[in-house]
Design a protein around this motif. Structure first.
Motif, PDB file in Angstrom:
ATOM      1  N   TYR A   1      44.433  37.532  40.340  1.00  0.00           N
ATOM      2  CA  TYR A   1      43.096  37.619  39.773  1.00  0.00           C
ATOM      3  C   TYR A   1      42.849  39.005  39.205  1.00  0.00           C
ATOM      4  N   ASN A   2      42.393  39.040  37.961  1.00  0.00           N
ATOM      5  CA  ASN A   2      42.043  40.289  37.295  1.00  0.00           C
ATOM      6  C   ASN A   2      40.587  40.187  36.861  1.00  0.00           C
ATOM      7  N   PRO A   3      39.673  40.950  37.469  1.00  0.00           N
ATOM      8  CA  PRO A   3      38.253  40.847  37.112  1.00  0.00           C
ATOM      9  C   PRO A   3      37.967  41.058  35.643  1.00  0.00           C
TER      10      PRO A   3
ATOM     11  N   VAL B   1      39.629  34.054  37.356  1.00  0.00           N
ATOM     12  CA  VAL B   1      38.806  33.904  38.561  1.00  0.00           C
ATOM     13  C   VAL B   1      39.157  32.628  39.316  1.00  0.00           C
ATOM     14  N   VAL B   2      39.732  31.634  38.633  1.00  0.00           N
ATOM     15  CA  VAL B   2      40.097  30.401  39.335  1.00  0.00           C
ATOM     16  C   VAL B   2      41.182  30.652  40.384  1.00  0.00           C
ATOM     17  N   LEU B   3      41.912  31.746  40.236  1.00  0.00           N
ATOM     18  CA  LEU B   3      42.929  32.072  41.233  1.00  0.00           C
ATOM     19  C   LEU B   3      42.309  32.546  42.543  1.00  0.00           C
TER      20      LEU B   3
ATOM     21  N   HIS C   1      39.797  44.247  43.996  1.00  0.00           N
ATOM     22  CA  HIS C   1      40.629  43.483  43.059  1.00  0.00           C
ATOM     23  C   HIS C   1      40.888  44.270  41.783  1.00  0.00           C
ATOM     24  N   ILE C   2      39.879  45.000  41.318  1.00  0.00           N
ATOM     25  CA  ILE C   2      40.077  45.838  40.130  1.00  0.00           C
ATOM     26  C   ILE C   2      41.134  46.905  40.406  1.00  0.00           C
TER      27      ILE C   2
ATOM     28  N   SER D   1      46.610  49.058  39.777  1.00  0.00           N
ATOM     29  CA  SER D   1      47.833  49.497  40.447  1.00  0.00           C
ATOM     30  C   SER D   1      49.036  48.668  40.013  1.00  0.00           C
ATOM     31  N   ALA D   2      48.828  47.361  39.890  1.00  0.00           N
ATOM     32  CA  ALA D   2      49.932  46.484  39.490  1.00  0.00           C
ATOM     33  C   ALA D   2      50.412  46.821  38.081  1.00  0.00           C
TER      34      ALA D   2
END
Length: 655
Positions: A481-483, A489-491, A644-645, A650-651
């Motif tokens: 999920y990436n805001p 968001v479905v994840l 999450h952000i 970071s990813a």
């Protein structure tokens, strides 16, 4: 052009009877303007044309649908083997169909594309002089291009810049359904020109399509690469245009009125309606390209595919979108697919079984995959170890289990043959995420070609992605999920997407032969005109209500933007109404088991720290926070979103 290359082309070419030249960035030089900028300009002109004819038009909407048509066409082509080519004719025809525009405008729109090309190209005069010199020496000159344009359009462009008489013949990948990059276009040229590879010289800018591939075939080559600065400027132009469009779109969304919902049905209509309709449009775009490539069939997988099919067929009928492709609902599940891989001894099935039955015994796995009751010795009560399962099945005690697996596979193969015939390639349609069914069926039935389209694709299992080239997440394709990417968001709450499309039937566990020789399953009758996936499903009923009121695909795209914002808020910061609308009851574990798991399990832990710790194990964490911490959620939910952000940033930094 490099001086030595020009000298070569201006000198006598002994043994060469045919010169082929690439068109774009070789014979015709592009200005540093991105493809998207050129398309956007064409859509602006098209919008003005439509307005003159009294048709409402928005250039941004035209542009967006055009890009989607192109995106899914190339995706379907790549999954299908990437040996053909996408045609501009088909892309524009699909764009017009989705927007409900008259098909008579097709060639007017394509003409605008050619007009834009005339403003963004220039003649490579030095190359043209060299080619005319060789032509006067008796060498035949042809133009070859990997492009969605037809030869007639390429001829118009070449003649516009170089005048007539430079090129003897034009070969377009769009006309021949073969590309330079695959080598098949060169093979077709050699046959048509009746010439050997050693007698042909090819000129072009692409290292692979214009140099490596023809050289490997024995064709002489001259490589004329595009300048690095030109490439950078073109990319910068594309990035600038994309940033401006994104800004305008978000500004327009911020001014749009939010949809209001009062119950599950209205939530399904106002929120999931546009989202599901958008998904169905993407299915149609993918399927129409597959149809253009061969005799494909569309298989909607029980259970989630059944609801998808109902929405999809309703959308086709409402918008009058043509699709002459065989479509059937099929009795398949991860368990059914796993049996096929078990019979072939493919180790992909061990990954799936190991994950699903991590704390079970060999006996429990045997009962699940075999579907029968077996008398197994004590050693089968040991904790399941995937690496030993094949040997266990081949032992005398395991043979009855394997026999049942084989019998079930025979019935499933008959089911597929009855629905689609023995050889037709099959596109599986399901909800998502990992694509286990695709992976297992490809391993268990290698004689068939399977590819999968689904709502989302995500490797949440952290298993092999070898099958991912054959799996397409039409709406979402992300690792997490990436805001900043709203659709992901479905994840955060995938179970609501599964629940949206699944009818109230059990997962397919067991197949049986009927008296008339047909195959049925424990899930009951699942044919499209027999089962109603909306029964007891208010969210899906709302989706069908939305589709019944549609006027065009453009309406879907506009309203989907707002719906995604509303869904994101409902999942990440749910109100009391959202909790009711998105509430999902117990979800079956499946894979031959009868157990269920609660999406929002009740907690009886006392103390703040204990209850917060329990939240981590919930399948919908935001929902659990909203339920269990009504006074603290205003701090906890933003903190979770920030986490999450940070994870997303970071990813991206460390990938």
């Amino acid at each position: 052009m490099l001086r030595q290359d020009l000298d070569l082309l201006c000198s006598p070419l002994n043994g060469i009877g045919l010169i082929s030249t690439d068109v774009f960035d070789t014979l015709l030089l592009r200005q540093p303007k991105s493809q998207r900028s050129r398309i956007m300009e064409a859509e602006r002109r098209f919008a003005r044309l439509l307005e003159q004819q009294g048709l409402p038009a928005d250039a941004e909407e035209l542009f967006r649908v055009r890009l989607l048509a192109e995106k899914f066409a190339y995706r379907a082509l790549n999954v299908g083997g990437c040996v053909g080519e996408v045609r501009l004719l088909d892309i524009v025809a699909r764009q017009l169909a989705i927007l409900g525009l008259p098909p008579e405008l097709l060639h007017r729109r394509i003409g605008l594309e050619t007009d834009i090309e005339k403003t963004s190209l220039s003649a490579n005069s030095r190359l043209a002089i060299a080619l005319r010199q060789q032509r006067q020496a008796g060498i035949r000159i042809i133009a070859v291009s990997d492009t969605c344009l037809q030869a007639s359009q390429l001829c118009e462009l070449i003649d516009h810049f170089h005048g007539p008489g430079l090129i003897d013949k034009i070969y377009s990948s769009a006309d021949l359904g073969a590309t330079k990059r695959s080598g098949q276009l060169f093979s077709a040229i050699l046959r048509a020109e009746n010439i050997s590879p050693s007698e042909m010289l090819h000129i072009g800018d692409d290292e692979i399509a214009d140099q490596a591939v023809p050289r490997k075939m024995g064709i002489h080559t001259v490589h004329i690469p595009t300048g690095r600065i030109r490439r950078y400027v073109t990319r910068a132009d594309g990035a600038r245009s994309a940033a401006l469009r994104t800004f305008r779109r978000r500004l327009a969304l911020s001014r749009s009125a939010s949809c209001t919902v009062n119950d599950r049905n209205s939530f399904g209509r106002e929120v999931f309606g546009p989202i599901a309709a958008q998904f169905c449009l993407f299915i149609w775009l993918y399927a129409t390209q597959a149809q253009a490539q061969g005799d494909y069939a569309l298989a909607f997988c029980a259970r989630g595919g059944i609801g998808i099919r109902q929405a999809f067929e309703a959308l086709l009928a409402r918008l009058q979108l043509p699709l002459d492709m065989l479509r059937e609902n099929i009795l398949v599940s991860r368990l059914v697919a796993a049996r096929t891989a078990l019979e072939t001894g493919n180790r992909a099935v061990l990954d799936e079984l190991g994950r699903e039955f991590a704390k079970s015994s060999f006996a429990q796995v045997a009962h699940a995959v075999g579907g029968g009751t077996y008398e197994l010795p004590p050693r089968w009560d040991a904790t399941f170890a995937p690496a030993h399962f094949f040997d266990m099945l081949k032992s005398p005690c395991g043979l009855p289990v394997l026999d049942d697996v084989v019998r079930q596979n025979q019935l499933f193969k008959r089911h597929l043959d009855t629905a689609f015939g023995p050889a037709r390639p099959i596109i599986l349609c399901d909800t998502g995420l990992y694509g286990s069914t695709q992976r297992l069926l490809a391993a268990g039935l290698p004689e068939r070609h399977f590819e999968t389209i689904q709502f989302a694709r995500c490797n949440y299992k952290r298993l092999s992605e070898d099958h991912f080239p054959d799996v397409t997440g039409l709406v979402v394709d992300a690792k997490l999920y990436n805001p900043l990417r709203i659709e992901t968001v479905v994840l955060r709450y995938w179970h609501v997407i599964e629940s949206l499309f699944e009818p109230a039937i059990p997962s397919v566990r067991h197949l049986t032969e009927c008296e008339d020789g047909t195959v049925s399953g424990n899930a009951g009758a699942i044919a499209h005109h027999v089962i109603d996936a909306t029964a007891g499903n208010e969210l899906l009923s709302g989706v069908l209500d939305y589709i019944a009121r549609l006027e065009s695909g453009g309406q879907v795209m506009r309203q989907a933007d707002i719906a995604w914002l509303r869904l994101k808020r409902a999942i990440t910061n749910p109100s009391a109404l959202d909790m009711v609308a998105l509430g999902v009851g117990p979800r079956s574990i499946d894979f031959g088991r009868s157990e269920s798991i609660h999406v929002l399990a009740q907690t009886d832990r006392a103390g703040l720290a204990a209850r917060l710790k329990t939240t981590k194990s919930q399948l919908w964490r935001e929902g659990a926070i909203a339920r269990d911490f009504p006074h603290m959620k205003f701090a906890l939910l933003p903190a979770l979103e920030l986490a999450h952000i940070a994870r997303g940033v970071s990813a991206r930094l460390y990938r």
